[in-house]
Design a protein around this motif. Structure first.
Motif, PDB file in Angstrom:
ATOM      1  N   PRO A  14       0.816  -1.220   0.000  1.00 15.60           N
ATOM      2  CA  PRO A  14       0.000   0.000   0.000  1.00 15.60           C
ATOM      3  C   PRO A  14       0.850   1.271   0.000  1.00 15.60           C
ATOM      4  O   PRO A  14       1.792   1.409   0.777  1.00 15.60           O
ATOM      5  N   GLY A  15       0.521   2.199  -0.918  1.00 15.75           N
ATOM      6  CA  GLY A  15       1.215   3.461  -1.000  1.00 15.75           C
ATOM      7  C   GLY A  15       2.593   3.397  -1.631  1.00 15.75           C
ATOM      8  O   GLY A  15       3.335   4.380  -1.603  1.00 15.75           O
ATOM      9  N   ARG A  16       2.950   2.259  -2.254  1.00 11.35           N
ATOM     10  CA  ARG A  16       4.280   2.093  -2.844  1.00 11.35           C
ATOM     11  C   ARG A  16       4.164   1.804  -4.335  1.00 11.35           C
ATOM     12  O   ARG A  16       3.135   1.359  -4.825  1.00 11.35           O
ATOM     13  N   ARG A  48      -5.795   2.976   0.071  1.00 15.66           N
ATOM     14  CA  ARG A  48      -4.390   3.133  -0.321  1.00 15.66           C
ATOM     15  C   ARG A  48      -4.082   2.189  -1.476  1.00 15.66           C
ATOM     16  O   ARG A  48      -4.174   0.971  -1.349  1.00 15.66           O
ATOM     17  N   ALA A  50      -1.561   1.068  -5.013  1.00 20.12           N
ATOM     18  CA  ALA A  50      -0.164   0.760  -5.295  1.00 20.12           C
ATOM     19  C   ALA A  50       0.000   0.658  -6.804  1.00 20.12           C
ATOM     20  O   ALA A  50      -0.972   0.476  -7.543  1.00 20.12           O
ATOM     21  N   ASN A  77      -6.643  -3.078  -5.093  1.00 19.26           N
ATOM     22  CA  ASN A  77      -6.343  -1.648  -5.097  1.00 19.26           C
ATOM     23  C   ASN A  77      -5.124  -1.306  -5.940  1.00 19.26           C
ATOM     24  O   ASN A  77      -4.631  -0.176  -5.883  1.00 19.26           O
ATOM     25  N   GLN A  78      -4.646  -2.233  -6.729  1.00 22.13           N
ATOM     26  CA  GLN A  78      -3.371  -2.056  -7.412  1.00 22.13           C
ATOM     27  C   GLN A  78      -3.548  -1.741  -8.894  1.00 22.13           C
ATOM     28  O   GLN A  78      -4.453  -2.257  -9.559  1.00 22.13           O
TER      29      GLN A  78
END
Length: 282
Positions: A14-16, A48, A50, A77-78
């Motif tokens: 997440p977030g990366r 979040r 990615a 979420n990616q």
């Protein structure tokens, strides 16, 4: 190389963001196979996202042979961007087998340049979407050398509100005498909210071809097929599952690695099972 080379990208924390570049160069007469797995690095976190961006560059020498099987099963979420580019020399052969299953947004592009005489490429790609997944797939194949062969097939199944765009272009240059090329793109919508778009194209500058053709179709499950299976005692939900997996099987069966082929079948079955309740209500 007798055994497949395994590339596993555990990405999507997440977030990366993860940016990758893979270079594959085979010399004259070389033979190799690669299995690529794109898997989530950790549990998803609400709100979040990615990013995974991957580039693969392939150069094949005279008489070289390469088989690549890639299965993408990233988290919900990616965002996944992939670009694959291949240049083929004389008498070389390339086999792409690409499975697109995960991610919120997936954008894939494949460029094949058949520069060498008698070179050949086989490319199969599969999409299985659910929820609000979006798949944007593009394929470009340029025939430059003489007596080259291209065989490209893409199939997609969409549940819920998933969407897919399958776009392909075959270009036959003036120098590509004796080309044999086919492009097929087929979609199956399992919900009124799902949308599959197939746009195959040909650009021919050399009339002396063995074959140059494309085909496409998009539609729902044929109810006559469901009725036939029900008449043989198979429940409606199971009948639909058999039809859907049977629709994808010609692509799955052309994966050149037995382990990757079995893994892809298992993932398709698991995804169907996880979403059949939603699909049945759509």
């Amino acid at each position: 190389i007798d055994r497949p080379i395994l590339l596993r990208w555990a990405a999507g924390a997440p977030g990366r963001a993860l940016l990758t570049r893979t270079l594959i160069r085979l010399g004259a007469g070389a033979d190799a196979s690669i299995v690529e797995e794109l898997v989530p690095a950790g549990a998803p976190v609400h709100g979040r996202g990615a990013l995974l961006t991957g580039t693969t560059e392939v150069v094949l020498g005279r008489g070289a042979s390469l088989a690549v099987a890639s299965i993408q099963e990233m988290g919900p979420n990616q965002v996944v961007f992939g670009h694959r580019h291949a240049t083929l020399g004389d008498d070389s052969a390339l086999h792409w087998a690409l499975g697109q299953l995960g991610g919120r947004l997936t954008r894939s592009r494949v460029d094949n340049v058949l520069a060498g005489n008698r070179s050949s490429v086989e490319q199969v790609e599969i999409v299985f979407g659910a929820g609000e997944q979006l798949f944007d797939l593009t394929s470009y194949t340029r025939h430059v050398g003489r007596d080259t062969t291209g065989n490209l097939l893409a199939k997609g199944v969409l549940m819920d509100a998933a969407r897919s765009f399958m776009k392909g272009l075959i270009t036959i240059e003036k120098s590509a005498v004796g080309t044999d090329s086919f492009l097929g793109e087929f979609g199956m919508n399992l919900s009124k909210r799902a949308r599959a778009v197939a746009i195959p194209s040909l650009e021919i500058d050399q009339p002396d071809c063995r074959r140059a053709m494309h085909s496409s179709s998009v539609g729902p499950i044929a109810e006559a097929q469901v009725f036939y299976l029900e008449s043989r005692g198979i429940p409606a939900d199971e009948a639909r599952k058999f039809i859907v997996l049977g629709f994808l099987e010609p692509v799955v069966a052309r994966v050149s690695h037995p382990e990757a082929e079995d893994r892809l079948r298992r993932l398709l079955d698991e995804k169907w099972s996880a979403h059949t309740g939603t699909t049945a209500a759509a």
